[in-house]
Design a protein around this motif. Structure first.
Motif, PDB file in Angstrom:
ATOM      1  N   PRO A   1      21.986 -80.984 -46.181  1.00 46.60           N
ATOM      2  CA  PRO A   1      21.541 -79.925 -47.105  1.00 46.60           C
ATOM      3  C   PRO A   1      21.791 -80.294 -48.567  1.00 46.60           C
ATOM      4  O   PRO A   1      21.246 -79.662 -49.467  1.00 46.60           O
TER       5      PRO A   1
ATOM      6  N   GLY B   1      23.820 -85.666 -38.898  1.00 53.22           N
ATOM      7  CA  GLY B   1      25.180 -85.166 -38.994  1.00 53.22           C
ATOM      8  C   GLY B   1      25.413 -84.049 -37.990  1.00 53.22           C
ATOM      9  O   GLY B   1      24.470 -83.407 -37.505  1.00 53.22           O
ATOM     10  N   ARG B   2      26.678 -83.842 -37.671  1.00 49.60           N
ATOM     11  CA  ARG B   2      27.132 -82.686 -36.867  1.00 49.60           C
ATOM     12  C   ARG B   2      28.439 -82.225 -37.481  1.00 49.60           C
ATOM     13  O   ARG B   2      28.965 -82.855 -38.387  1.00 49.60           O
ATOM     14  N   PHE B   3      29.011 -81.182 -36.985  1.00 50.56           N
ATOM     15  CA  PHE B   3      30.259 -80.622 -37.506  1.00 50.56           C
ATOM     16  C   PHE B   3      30.066 -80.282 -38.992  1.00 50.56           C
ATOM     17  O   PHE B   3      28.999 -79.811 -39.371  1.00 50.56           O
TER      18      PHE B   3
ATOM     19  N   GLY C   1      29.895 -82.508 -41.329  1.00 50.13           N
ATOM     20  CA  GLY C   1      29.169 -83.607 -41.955  1.00 50.13           C
ATOM     21  C   GLY C   1      29.827 -84.943 -41.656  1.00 50.13           C
ATOM     22  O   GLY C   1      30.593 -85.068 -40.700  1.00 50.13           O
TER      23      GLY C   1
ATOM     24  N   SER D   1      17.110 -83.471 -47.624  1.00 48.10           N
ATOM     25  CA  SER D   1      17.289 -82.112 -47.111  1.00 48.10           C
ATOM     26  C   SER D   1      15.949 -81.526 -46.692  1.00 48.10           C
ATOM     27  O   SER D   1      14.912 -81.827 -47.282  1.00 48.10           O
TER      28      SER D   1
ATOM     29  N   GLY E   1      15.618 -78.230 -46.804  1.00 51.09           N
ATOM     30  CA  GLY E   1      15.484 -77.009 -47.586  1.00 51.09           C
ATOM     31  C   GLY E   1      16.841 -76.360 -47.769  1.00 51.09           C
ATOM     32  O   GLY E   1      17.850 -76.831 -47.223  1.00 51.09           O
TER      33      GLY E   1
ATOM     34  N   PHE F   1      18.924 -74.233 -46.650  1.00 49.10           N
ATOM     35  CA  PHE F   1      19.497 -73.472 -45.539  1.00 49.10           C
ATOM     36  C   PHE F   1      20.303 -74.465 -44.728  1.00 49.10           C
ATOM     37  O   PHE F   1      20.164 -75.680 -44.920  1.00 49.10           O
TER      38      PHE F   1
ATOM     39  N   GLY G   1      21.804 -82.393 -37.658  1.00 44.70           N
ATOM     40  CA  GLY G   1      20.682 -83.093 -38.270  1.00 44.70           C
ATOM     41  C   GLY G   1      19.490 -83.305 -37.341  1.00 44.70           C
ATOM     42  O   GLY G   1      18.409 -83.654 -37.807  1.00 44.70           O
TER      43      GLY G   1
END
Ligand code: SAH
Length: 237
Positions: A91, A115-117, A119, A134, A136, A138, A143
């Protein structure tokens, strides 16, 4: 020439191809017009629990993906194709637009890090010069849906996937405008008739009407695009 290749680094490889395995993109994938590969980041963890994340230095909620594990996954993914640009979906990245999609589609493909968590450790992004993109303003939970959206946008303009070149040219954003409205049969539906000009058979008038509608909609909905369109090179002003 090698085919356009998306290589996705993820802890959820089973999310792929997902929607990318359907419709035109899916048919083209089956025919080998483009390639989609996944690299399971967990496969590069060094402990027996296959841990990819750890607590953030400085405290705070959530977990962060470890640089050593992500680095090993990136090194393996780069392996045979060092020319593929590395994209990290985030983001915080530059918002994706059609110009970037066009440039990516014209290249060899992309390595796409999901990414997860909270980042990914910043150092591994810096070390590899990852480009952050990104979808957008939000926040997604990971990812992967963003990767699917990015890859979908690219493959639909990779040559050989969508038949008609002109079906792309008139679309939203290709001229810096949102698209004009579409109508199909029936000509009258629930007392609503399609605009007269569209059934006139007069091609120049149809083109002029569509341009005027595209301009009206862009002006009303997207002052940012409208300003660029009217002020930019080849603009109206
Ligand atoms: N803590 C982060 C959000 C993490 S969301 C923040 O506040 O900015 C987990 C992952 O989802 C991110 O690492 C990123 O890969 C993905 N993601 C979330 N929102 C996204 C968006 N708008 N565009 C692209 N990727 C996104």
């Amino acid at each position: 020439m090698p085919i356009w290749t998306a290589r996705v680094l993820t802890i959820f490889p089973e999310m792929f191809p997902g929607p990318l395995g359907q419709s035109l993109a899916g048919q083209a994938l089956e025919k080998g017009i483009w390639a989609l590969e996944t690299v399971d980041i967990r496969g590069f963890a060094s402990d027996k629990h296959r841990t990819v994340d750890d607590a953030p230095f400085g405290g705070g909620p959530g977990m962060v993906m470890r640089p050593d594990v992500v680095d090993a996954a990136i090194a393996a993914a780069k392996g045979t194709d060092p020319a593929l640009p590395l994209i990290f979906l985030s983001p915080r990245g530059r918002p994706l637009d059609q110009a970037r999609v066009r440039a990516l589609a014209a290249g060899p493909g992309a390595l796409v890090l999901c990414g997860r968590f909270e980042g990914v450790d910043q150092r591994v992004l810096d070390a590899h010069g990852a480009e952050e993109i990104s979808l957008g303003d939000f926040v997604l939970s990971g990812g992967e849906p963003a990767a699917i959206a990015l890859i979908d946008a690219c493959v639909r303009i990779v040559p050989g996937i969508i038949g008609k070149a002109e079906s792309l040219e008139e679309e939203s954003f290709e001229r810096g405008l949102l698209e004009y409205p579409h109508f199909t049969r029936p000509q009258v539906w629930q007392d609503r008739a399609v605009p007269e000009v569209l059934v006139s058979g007069h091609h120049a008038k149809v083109r002029a009407w569509r341009l005027a509608e595209a301009e009206r909609i862009t002006r009303e909905r997207r002052p940012d695009l409208w300003a660029r369109y009217t002020e930019g090179p080849g603009g109206r002003a």
